[in-house]
Scaffold this motif. Structure first.
Motif, short mmCIF file in Angstrom:
data_model
loop_
_atom_site.label_atom_id
_atom_site.label_comp_id
_atom_site.label_asym_id
_atom_site.label_seq_id
_atom_site.Cartn_x
_atom_site.Cartn_y
_atom_site.Cartn_z
N THR A 116 0.80 -1.38 0.02
CA THR A 116 0.37 0.02 0.12
C THR A 116 1.15 0.96 0.14
O THR A 116 1.92 1.55 0.28
N ALA A 117 0.39 2.81 -0.70
CA ALA A 117 1.49 3.86 -0.67
C ALA A 117 2.00 4.45 1.01
O ALA A 117 2.28 3.98 1.08
N ARG A 118 0.87 3.92 1.70
CA ARG A 118 1.22 4.56 3.16
C ARG A 118 3.09 3.49 3.77
O ARG A 118 3.12 4.14 4.40
N GLU A 119 2.60 1.91 3.71
CA GLU A 119 3.17 1.24 4.11
C GLU A 119 4.58 1.85 3.71
O GLU A 119 6.09 1.57 3.97
N ILE A 148 5.66 3.77 1.66
CA ILE A 148 6.20 5.67 1.96
C ILE A 148 6.74 5.31 3.23
O ILE A 148 7.92 5.82 3.43
N LEU A 149 6.22 4.86 4.53
CA LEU A 149 6.67 4.83 5.31
C LEU A 149 8.05 3.89 5.68
O LEU A 149 9.49 4.00 6.36
#
Length: 254
Positions: free
Chosen positions: A206-209, A211-212
């Protein structure tokens, strides 16, 4: 290549590697893999590995920063001692006073214009600098005071020459890297293990994971670069400066 560009490329490369590995791992995962199930022991190990590595990074940064600050203190002590020599010799006859001041100025000029570059490039001081400081020492110690007033100034002048020599020796010993190779091995290996544990948590694409994960790896790269930058007090970005000499001897670069 500028150091800021090296840092930027290193951080970008760390983030890209993590993203690529995550995407490849996701594509090769079996269809029945349950990414929501992560053993508690893996979460526990990941947490403690991160904590331990953070402590090691903090100690390493504190160590190299302290070494850098100590190197700057050596420069300050040397400059102050030489300045005191030029001020205290005013009680001597004009010819002796002027000769000592000229030799001090010659030494300072050599340090800020020539020796500093040699320290940055080769990690050592120059023989010429040693010769010029020896000349200052000879000027001070070989003079025979002609009055009680001159005699009272003689020993403090000798003490200041000794202080300048000691500061120069300390500066010479601070020119090299302060972190042993085995410590660098531990820092790099620890960084790889710490970032690698991210994948043990079965992060999704996912984009969030992503990026993190990318930001986390970029942060590790930044901290390692920071340690490397501080590791050589006289040759890299945040290096000890010649300001103490230039502030007390404004004409040193002329």
């Amino acid at each position: 290549m500028p150091e800021w560009l090296v840092l930027t490329l290193a951080m970008l490369a760390a983030g890209v590697v993590v993203v690529i590995i995550t995407v490849v791992r996701h594509r090769r995962a079996s269809d029945d893999e349950d990414i929501t199930e992560t053993p508690d022991v893996i979460e526990y190990m990941t947490m403690w590995i991160g904590v331990v590595y953070a402590i090691v990074l903090g100690l390493a940064i504190a160590g190299v920063w302290e070494a850098r600050s100590a190197a700057q203190d050596h420069v300050q002590a040397e400059a102050v001692a030489l300045h005191e020599i030029t001020e205290r010799v005013r009680v001597y006859p004009p010819d002796v006073r002027d000769r000592i001041r000229e030799d001090v100025n010659a030494y300072v000029g050599h340090v800020v214009t020539t020796e500093w570059k040699v320290m940055a490039d080769d990690g050592e001081v120059t023989e010429r600098g040693t010769e010029l400081l020896d000349r200052v020492r000879a000027d001070v110690t070989d003079y025979e005071p002609k009055s009680d007033f001159e005699a009272q100034a003689y020993q403090p002048l000798v003490d200041q020459v000794t202080a300048a020599d000691q500061a120069r020796i300390a500066r010479s010993e601070s020119t090299g890297a302060t972190m042993p190779g085995v410590v660098w091995f531990g820092l790099v290996t620890g960084g790889v293990v710490t970032v690698g544990m991210v994948f043990a948590l079965q992060i999704r694409r996912t984009a969030r994971e992503l990026i993190l994960a990318g930001l986390f790896s970029a942060l590790i790269a930044f901290l390692l670069f920071l340690i490397w930058d501080f590791d050589a007090p006289f040759s890299r970005g945040v290096a000890a400066s010649t300001d103490p000499f230039l502030n007390l001897f404004p004409g040193a670069k002329d």
